[in-house]
Design a protein around this motif. Structure first.
Motif: not given
Length: 94
Positions: A34-61
């Motif tokens: 039971n949440t008021n967060i729409a699935g589409e909104d959650m997908c956008v939020i997680l997508g943005n957070l994970l995209d940022n994490a992927i980008e930061a991780s690419e520079h780590v050796n």
């Protein structure tokens, strides 16, 4: 049903990006029914957070790891993303 397939495809695409970049993904999610967060909104939020994490991780050796934890705490949904990154000194902001 199509909406669910689209969201799953978006999540799979992010997981594939991580795999292609040798990034380990640790996911521990408890999403409340039971949440008021729409699935589409959650997908956008997680997508943005994970995209940022992927980008930061690419520079780590060393080991590339992204962790996602999602929990309900009282009436709040807590989302935590952890990833390694390279520290950069920021000058001139203050």
């Amino acid at each position: 049903m199509d909406d669910l397939i689209s969201r799953q495809a978006a999540i799979d695409a992010l997981k594939n990006q991580m795999s292609d970049r040798n990034i380990t993904f640790d996911c521990n999610v408890e999403f409340p029914k039971n949440t008021n967060i729409a699935g589409e909104d959650m997908c956008v939020i997680l997508g943005n957070l994970l995209d940022n994490a992927i980008e930061a991780s690419e520079h780590v050796n060393d080991a590339r790891i992204i962790g996602l934890t999602m929990r309900r705490m009282n009436q709040f949904l807590i989302i935590q993303i952890m990833n390694r990154c390279i520290e950069k000194e920021i000058r001139g902001l203050f």
